[in-house]
Design a protein around this motif. Structure first.
Motif, PDB file in Angstrom:
ATOM      1  N   GLN A 174       1.691  -3.122 -75.413  1.00 17.98           N
ATOM      2  CA  GLN A 174       2.642  -3.172 -74.298  1.00 17.98           C
ATOM      3  C   GLN A 174       2.451  -4.476 -73.542  1.00 17.98           C
ATOM      4  O   GLN A 174       1.336  -5.004 -73.471  1.00 17.98           O
ATOM      5  CB  GLN A 174       2.442  -1.981 -73.354  1.00 17.98           C
ATOM      6  N   LEU A 175       3.524  -4.976 -72.972  1.00 11.46           N
ATOM      7  CA  LEU A 175       3.423  -6.207 -72.183  1.00 11.46           C
ATOM      8  C   LEU A 175       2.543  -5.993 -70.960  1.00 11.46           C
ATOM      9  O   LEU A 175       1.747  -6.869 -70.596  1.00 11.46           O
ATOM     10  CB  LEU A 175       4.825  -6.671 -71.759  1.00 11.46           C
ATOM     11  N   HIS A 176       2.687  -4.836 -70.331  1.00 10.46           N
ATOM     12  CA  HIS A 176       1.881  -4.512 -69.153  1.00 10.46           C
ATOM     13  C   HIS A 176       1.062  -3.257 -69.433  1.00 10.46           C
ATOM     14  O   HIS A 176       1.624  -2.181 -69.648  1.00 10.46           O
ATOM     15  CB  HIS A 176       2.774  -4.305 -67.931  1.00 10.46           C
ATOM     16  N   GLU A 177      -0.237  -3.417 -69.439  1.00  8.65           N
ATOM     17  CA  GLU A 177      -1.167  -2.313 -69.649  1.00  8.65           C
ATOM     18  C   GLU A 177      -2.171  -2.285 -68.506  1.00  8.65           C
ATOM     19  O   GLU A 177      -2.204  -3.180 -67.654  1.00  8.65           O
ATOM     20  CB  GLU A 177      -1.907  -2.477 -70.991  1.00  8.65           C
ATOM     21  N   GLU A 178      -3.003  -1.259 -68.493  1.00 12.10           N
ATOM     22  CA  GLU A 178      -4.141  -1.226 -67.575  1.00 12.10           C
ATOM     23  C   GLU A 178      -5.204  -2.213 -68.070  1.00 12.10           C
ATOM     24  O   GLU A 178      -5.324  -2.459 -69.273  1.00 12.10           O
ATOM     25  CB  GLU A 178      -4.725   0.189 -67.506  1.00 12.10           C
ATOM     26  N   PRO A 179      -5.988  -2.793 -67.154  1.00 12.98           N
ATOM     27  CA  PRO A 179      -5.982  -2.602 -65.711  1.00 12.98           C
ATOM     28  C   PRO A 179      -5.145  -3.666 -65.015  1.00 12.98           C
ATOM     29  O   PRO A 179      -4.828  -4.703 -65.610  1.00 12.98           O
ATOM     30  CB  PRO A 179      -7.461  -2.805 -65.361  1.00 12.98           C
ATOM     31  N   LEU A 180      -4.798  -3.435 -63.756  1.00 10.06           N
ATOM     32  CA  LEU A 180      -4.263  -4.505 -62.935  1.00 10.06           C
ATOM     33  C   LEU A 180      -5.384  -5.490 -62.622  1.00 10.06           C
ATOM     34  O   LEU A 180      -6.546  -5.097 -62.474  1.00 10.06           O
ATOM     35  CB  LEU A 180      -3.687  -3.945 -61.626  1.00 10.06           C
ATOM     36  N   VAL A 181      -5.026  -6.774 -62.526  1.00 15.43           N
ATOM     37  CA  VAL A 181      -6.022  -7.820 -62.236  1.00 15.43           C
ATOM     38  C   VAL A 181      -5.544  -8.606 -61.017  1.00 15.43           C
ATOM     39  O   VAL A 181      -4.869  -9.633 -61.146  1.00 15.43           O
ATOM     40  CB  VAL A 181      -6.218  -8.754 -63.449  1.00 15.43           C
ATOM     41  N   PRO A 182      -5.838  -8.129 -59.810  1.00 14.95           N
ATOM     42  CA  PRO A 182      -5.356  -8.800 -58.597  1.00 14.95           C
ATOM     43  C   PRO A 182      -5.956 -10.195 -58.424  1.00 14.95           C
ATOM     44  O   PRO A 182      -7.032 -10.505 -58.959  1.00 14.95           O
ATOM     45  CB  PRO A 182      -5.832  -7.863 -57.466  1.00 14.95           C
ATOM     46  N   GLY A 183      -5.282 -11.005 -57.631  1.00  9.89           N
ATOM     47  CA  GLY A 183      -5.788 -12.326 -57.278  1.00  9.89           C
ATOM     48  C   GLY A 183      -6.593 -12.328 -56.000  1.00  9.89           C
ATOM     49  O   GLY A 183      -7.021 -13.382 -55.539  1.00  9.89           O
ATOM     50  N   VAL A 184      -6.811 -11.150 -55.435  1.00  6.85           N
ATOM     51  CA  VAL A 184      -7.680 -10.975 -54.272  1.00  6.85           C
ATOM     52  C   VAL A 184      -8.531  -9.736 -54.503  1.00  6.85           C
ATOM     53  O   VAL A 184      -8.129  -8.817 -55.232  1.00  6.85           O
ATOM     54  CB  VAL A 184      -6.889 -10.829 -52.945  1.00  6.85           C
ATOM     55  N   LEU A 185      -9.696  -9.697 -53.877  1.00  4.37           N
ATOM     56  CA  LEU A 185     -10.578  -8.551 -54.011  1.00  4.37           C
ATOM     57  C   LEU A 185     -10.147  -7.487 -53.015  1.00  4.37           C
ATOM     58  O   LEU A 185     -10.328  -7.634 -51.813  1.00  4.37           O
ATOM     59  CB  LEU A 185     -12.023  -8.970 -53.763  1.00  4.37           C
ATOM     60  N   LYS A 186      -9.575  -6.396 -53.530  1.00  2.00           N
ATOM     61  CA  LYS A 186      -9.012  -5.357 -52.664  1.00  2.00           C
ATOM     62  C   LYS A 186      -9.939  -4.160 -52.492  1.00  2.00           C
ATOM     63  O   LYS A 186      -9.670  -3.289 -51.668  1.00  2.00           O
ATOM     64  CB  LYS A 186      -7.672  -4.882 -53.243  1.00  2.00           C
ATOM     65  N   ALA A 187     -11.000  -4.084 -53.293  1.00  2.00           N
ATOM     66  CA  ALA A 187     -11.966  -2.990 -53.191  1.00  2.00           C
ATOM     67  C   ALA A 187     -13.346  -3.559 -53.500  1.00  2.00           C
ATOM     68  O   ALA A 187     -13.473  -4.710 -53.927  1.00  2.00           O
ATOM     69  CB  ALA A 187     -11.620  -1.882 -54.181  1.00  2.00           C
ATOM     70  N   ARG A 188     -14.377  -2.774 -53.283  1.00  3.09           N
ATOM     71  CA  ARG A 188     -15.711  -3.226 -53.645  1.00  3.09           C
ATOM     72  C   ARG A 188     -15.746  -3.497 -55.144  1.00  3.09           C
ATOM     73  O   ARG A 188     -15.175  -2.740 -55.937  1.00  3.09           O
ATOM     74  CB  ARG A 188     -16.763  -2.175 -53.278  1.00  3.09           C
ATOM     75  N   VAL A 189     -16.414  -4.580 -55.526  1.00  3.44           N
ATOM     76  CA  VAL A 189     -16.438  -4.976 -56.931  1.00  3.44           C
ATOM     77  C   VAL A 189     -16.834  -3.813 -57.827  1.00  3.44           C
ATOM     78  O   VAL A 189     -16.225  -3.574 -58.876  1.00  3.44           O
ATOM     79  CB  VAL A 189     -17.395  -6.175 -57.140  1.00  3.44           C
ATOM     80  N   GLU A 190     -17.858  -3.057 -57.422  1.00  2.00           N
ATOM     81  CA  GLU A 190     -18.356  -1.969 -58.274  1.00  2.00           C
ATOM     82  C   GLU A 190     -17.365  -0.825 -58.415  1.00  2.00           C
ATOM     83  O   GLU A 190     -17.542   0.056 -59.281  1.00  2.00           O
ATOM     84  CB  GLU A 190     -19.688  -1.446 -57.741  1.00  2.00           C
ATOM     85  N   LYS A 191     -16.325  -0.812 -57.620  1.00  6.29           N
ATOM     86  CA  LYS A 191     -15.286   0.208 -57.731  1.00  6.29           C
ATOM     87  C   LYS A 191     -14.164  -0.222 -58.674  1.00  6.29           C
ATOM     88  O   LYS A 191     -13.246   0.548 -58.939  1.00  6.29           O
ATOM     89  CB  LYS A 191     -14.701   0.518 -56.352  1.00  6.29           C
ATOM     90  N   THR A 192     -14.198  -1.453 -59.158  1.00  5.77           N
ATOM     91  CA  THR A 192     -13.156  -1.946 -60.060  1.00  5.77           C
ATOM     92  C   THR A 192     -13.602  -1.762 -61.513  1.00  5.77           C
ATOM     93  O   THR A 192     -14.768  -1.486 -61.796  1.00  5.77           O
ATOM     94  CB  THR A 192     -12.839  -3.428 -59.791  1.00  5.77           C
ATOM     95  N   ALA A 193     -12.660  -1.921 -62.443  1.00  7.47           N
ATOM     96  CA  ALA A 193     -12.929  -1.640 -63.854  1.00  7.47           C
ATOM     97  C   ALA A 193     -13.983  -2.585 -64.430  1.00  7.47           C
ATOM     98  O   ALA A 193     -13.948  -3.799 -64.186  1.00  7.47           O
ATOM     99  CB  ALA A 193     -11.642  -1.744 -64.660  1.00  7.47           C
ATOM    100  N   GLU A 194     -14.905  -2.011 -65.210  1.00  6.70           N
ATOM    101  CA  GLU A 194     -15.916  -2.818 -65.896  1.00  6.70           C
ATOM    102  C   GLU A 194     -15.278  -3.516 -67.094  1.00  6.70           C
ATOM    103  O   GLU A 194     -14.441  -2.947 -67.796  1.00  6.70           O
ATOM    104  CB  GLU A 194     -17.070  -1.937 -66.366  1.00  6.70           C
TER     105      GLU A 194
END
Length: 255
Positions: A174-194
């Motif tokens: 698919q052209l758009h799949e998980e995960p989203l990759v924001p250009g800003v840190l919106k949550a604690r790093v450890e809460k984002t996808a490994e």
């Protein structure tokens, strides 16, 4: 958190083949740019080259979108519709964003150039640096938040502003799949996808000169800077691998 598709080595090899073709198309397109061309002419050429390469324009598969690329000038940030009456002028910042479906897999990339001038090189260098640093950060054991933080810090250090409401993304069948990759840190790093081997990401650096705020144009697609100032867009598709990230959409030289 939604499931993130992982690719096999053979699937990543296919994406690398398609991505190389896409990079070559973008590179030739950028070489062709000159004042007097319309953004529609640029898109028409890209569309033909994607077909010649044996692929299909990924963007044409997005419901309601009828063009092979997004071609934006100056304050146009992303999703810019190519138009016959939009003529490239000397000194314009031109963004070309394109994707190709090849052998069942999508790749996606974008670049910004200043047409016939070098007045905005500091602005463009900041975006290219942010993308390069973000790719270096995309290694096994890190997280999506490390990529986001790198983009944000690199841009802000240069005095520019990431667009918070627009993101990079996973990519593959698919052209758009998980995960989203924001250009800003919106949550604690450890809460984002490994980041794990087999993940494939379209990392996007999307930023404005004076602000990261954007608005939607009346055409329902084009996103513009709210203040009318210039914006930049740089994007490559990568794969997470054991040793280091693999760039699947290379440009053979920097513009």
């Amino acid at each position: 958190m939604a499931k993130i598709p992982l690719k096999t080595p053979s699937e990543i090899a296919l994406m690398a083949e398609g991505g190389k073709k896409l990079g070559q198309i973008l590179q030739r397109a950028l070489k062709r740019i000159k004042p007097g061309l319309s953004t529609w002419e640029i898109d028409n050429w890209i569309d033909r080259e994607i077909v010649k390469a044996g692929g299909q324009a990924s963007f044409k598969k997005v419901p309601g979108y009828c063009w092979a690329s997004c071609t934006g000038l100056n304050s146009e940030v992303v999703h810019s519709i190519p138009r016959q009456d939009e003529i490239v002028q000397k000194g314009d910042l031109l963004k070309i964003d394109l994707g190709m479906l090849w052998q069942g897999f999508n790749t996606d990339m974008a670049w910004t150039v200043e047409v016939g001038s070098r007045q905005q090189q500091k602005f463009l260098t900041a975006g290219k640096k942010a993308l390069a640093e973000a790719i270096k950060t995309a290694k096994v054991g890190n997280r999506v938040g490390d990529i986001s933080r790198t983009i944000e810090k690199t841009l802000k250090r240069a005095g520019y502003h990431p667009v918070e409401v627009l993101t990079g993304h996973g990519i593959g069948r698919q052209l758009h799949e998980e995960p989203l990759v924001p250009g800003v840190l919106k949550a604690r790093v450890e809460k984002t996808a490994e980041l794990k081997p087999g993940m494939t990401l379209a990392i996007e650096v999307i930023y404005g000169q004076k602000t990261g705020e954007v608005v939607l144009a009346q055409d329902g697609w084009t996103i513009l800077t709210k203040d009318g100032k210039i914006s930049g867009l740089f994007e490559k598709t990568i794969a997470i691998a054991e040793e280091k990230p693999l760039v699947l959409t290379p440009l053979s030289f920097d513009f």
